[in-house]
Design a protein around this motif. Structure first.
Motif, PDB file in Angstrom:
ATOM      1  N   MET A   1    -123.515  80.313 -62.680  1.00 28.01           N
ATOM      2  CA  MET A   1    -122.436  79.823 -61.827  1.00 28.01           C
ATOM      3  C   MET A   1    -121.169  79.636 -62.656  1.00 28.01           C
ATOM      4  O   MET A   1    -121.218  79.196 -63.795  1.00 28.01           O
ATOM      5  CB  MET A   1    -122.833  78.488 -61.182  1.00 28.01           C
ATOM      6  N   ASN A   2    -120.042  79.958 -62.062  1.00 29.57           N
ATOM      7  CA  ASN A   2    -118.738  79.754 -62.686  1.00 29.57           C
ATOM      8  C   ASN A   2    -118.065  78.531 -62.080  1.00 29.57           C
ATOM      9  O   ASN A   2    -118.011  78.388 -60.850  1.00 29.57           O
ATOM     10  CB  ASN A   2    -117.848  80.982 -62.485  1.00 29.57           C
ATOM     11  N   ILE A   3    -117.561  77.669 -62.934  1.00 27.81           N
ATOM     12  CA  ILE A   3    -116.900  76.451 -62.497  1.00 27.81           C
ATOM     13  C   ILE A   3    -115.533  76.385 -63.167  1.00 27.81           C
ATOM     14  O   ILE A   3    -115.429  76.497 -64.390  1.00 27.81           O
ATOM     15  CB  ILE A   3    -117.719  75.204 -62.878  1.00 27.81           C
ATOM     16  N   ASP A   4    -114.489  76.219 -62.367  1.00 30.13           N
ATOM     17  CA  ASP A   4    -113.127  76.139 -62.882  1.00 30.13           C
ATOM     18  C   ASP A   4    -112.611  74.716 -62.726  1.00 30.13           C
ATOM     19  O   ASP A   4    -112.501  74.193 -61.610  1.00 30.13           O
ATOM     20  CB  ASP A   4    -112.198  77.098 -62.129  1.00 30.13           C
ATOM     21  N   VAL A   5    -112.288  74.091 -63.855  1.00 33.17           N
ATOM     22  CA  VAL A   5    -111.774  72.724 -63.878  1.00 33.17           C
ATOM     23  C   VAL A   5    -110.312  72.800 -64.311  1.00 33.17           C
ATOM     24  O   VAL A   5    -110.022  73.326 -65.384  1.00 33.17           O
ATOM     25  CB  VAL A   5    -112.580  71.850 -64.862  1.00 33.17           C
ATOM     26  N   PHE A   6    -109.408  72.260 -63.492  1.00 36.59           N
ATOM     27  CA  PHE A   6    -107.991  72.426 -63.817  1.00 36.59           C
ATOM     28  C   PHE A   6    -107.165  71.280 -63.274  1.00 36.59           C
ATOM     29  O   PHE A   6    -107.456  70.716 -62.216  1.00 36.59           O
ATOM     30  CB  PHE A   6    -107.454  73.749 -63.262  1.00 36.59           C
ATOM     31  N   ASN A   7    -106.124  70.940 -64.022  1.00 40.35           N
ATOM     32  CA  ASN A   7    -105.169  69.958 -63.546  1.00 40.35           C
ATOM     33  C   ASN A   7    -104.506  70.491 -62.279  1.00 40.35           C
ATOM     34  O   ASN A   7    -104.201  71.681 -62.183  1.00 40.35           O
ATOM     35  CB  ASN A   7    -104.120  69.685 -64.620  1.00 40.35           C
ATOM     36  N   GLY A   8    -104.234  69.599 -61.322  1.00 39.47           N
ATOM     37  CA  GLY A   8    -103.678  70.029 -60.046  1.00 39.47           C
ATOM     38  C   GLY A   8    -102.192  70.279 -60.042  1.00 39.47           C
ATOM     39  O   GLY A   8    -101.610  70.521 -58.969  1.00 39.47           O
ATOM     40  N   ASP A   9    -101.546  70.254 -61.218  1.00 43.90           N
ATOM     41  CA  ASP A   9    -100.104  70.494 -61.268  1.00 43.90           C
ATOM     42  C   ASP A   9     -99.808  71.976 -61.466  1.00 43.90           C
ATOM     43  O   ASP A   9    -100.711  72.820 -61.469  1.00 43.90           O
ATOM     44  CB  ASP A   9     -99.456  69.632 -62.354  1.00 43.90           C
TER      45      ASP A   9
END
Length: 317
Positions: A1-9
């Motif tokens: 599985m690929n999971i993308d974690v990123f700041n919402g700005d």
């Protein structure tokens, strides 16, 4: 599985846009409002899952990062915030640069060999790195109007991320990312999804008009402190208002305060553009963080305001 974690700005979103244009796969998105930075603690991953982390402080996620690595999760990490010591682990690939004139979007642009530079420029504008954005944009041969469009989009994406909770925003960051996804050209997005862009642009203009009517509550030759009213528009605008003030008064440091849901202040700090240092060090003293030029405090007790202003003045005197 690929999971993308990123700041919402803008920086987090524009970094991920580049990454998924280069490597398009279905992924689980983990994000939140601008100040929602403890994102790795929300990740549910299994051994050999691939985790991409963008524009999120490693130092603020250190414990969760260690747990995920020990679990066998493979992690690719790009960021420009203070990281502290970077773990030496075979499952971690990290590209972290805390320089005052870089952002995650520009780091991603370099990592991908300048393949989607228009999005990197958009992200840099959103992060108030105008000089770096103009420099990167030279390779694109854009007209002055097109460059202005990228700047407006970057500012609007960034503006959308601010708020105490997702309910304060016009678009949840993951929803906005999906609207933007798949477009190699930011200008094509603005044309094809004009309704989305116009909602951001109109909201930004209306909120900034309100912010410009607020006077500084404390001001000297070197700093200015603004306290905004307890309204949704104020929570949305505190970061971009700080950027505008920094651009308008490049020799002065600014702090923008608005009420949060915990009964205190949320604080955005901007170092002087002509002295991009110290914002992160100041905010760390109050359990905040960020980078040298721009940082913040999620919760400042009301009775700490006087102490904050004293230290703020001392730091930039």
């Amino acid at each position: 599985m690929n999971i993308d974690v990123f700041n919402g700005d803008a920086d987090g979103i524009c970094s991920l846009l580049q990454w998924r244009l280069a490597y398009p796969v279905d992924s689980v998105l983990v994000t939140g409002v601008k100040r929602d930075i403890g994102l790795l603690s929300r990740v549910s991953a299994q051994p050999d899952d691939q985790l991409t982390v963008l524009d999120v402080s490693l130092d603020k996620n250190r414990d969760a990062l260690r747990v995920l690595l020990e679990k066998g999760v493979r992690i690719f990490y790009i960021d420009h915030h203070f990281s502290g010591e970077i773990p030496n682990h075979p499952g971690l690939t990290a590209r972290i640069d805390t320089g005052a004139n870089v952002c995650t979007s520009l780091l991603m642009d370099a990592y991908l060999g300048r393949r989607f530079t228009a999005w990197a420029v958009t992200g840099a504008f959103g992060d108030n790195l105008d000089d770096a954005a103009y420099q990167a944009a030279k390779a694109l041969n854009l007209s002055a109007q097109e460059l202005l469009q990228l700047k407006q989009l970057g500012v609007c994406i960034n503006y959308n991320a601010y708020g105490s909770c997702v309910a304060d925003l016009y678009f949840a960051p993951d929803v906005l990312y999906r609207h933007l996804g798949g477009y190699t050209s930011p200008i094509d997005f603005m044309t094809d999804k004009a309704d989305v862009y116009q909602q951001l642009l109109s909201g930004y203009a209306e909120d900034m008009d309100l912010a410009r009517q607020v006077s500084a509550t404390h001001q000297t030759d070197s700093i200015a402190v603004y306290i905004l009213p307890d309204e949704k528009w104020a929570r949305r605008v505190n970061g971009v208002w700080g950027n505008e003030l920094a651009n308008r008064h490049p020799d002065k440091a600014h702090a923008i305060l608005s009420s949060n849901q915990k009964g205190g202040y949320q604080v955005s700090v901007r170092a002087p553009l002509n002295n991009k240092t110290g914002a992160d060090e100041l905010c760390v003293l109050f359990s905040g963080g960020g980078r040298k030029a721009a940082a913040g405090i999620n919760h400042l007790e009301y009775d700490q305001l006087t102490k904050f202003i004293e230290i703020f003045q001392s730091r930039y005197q």
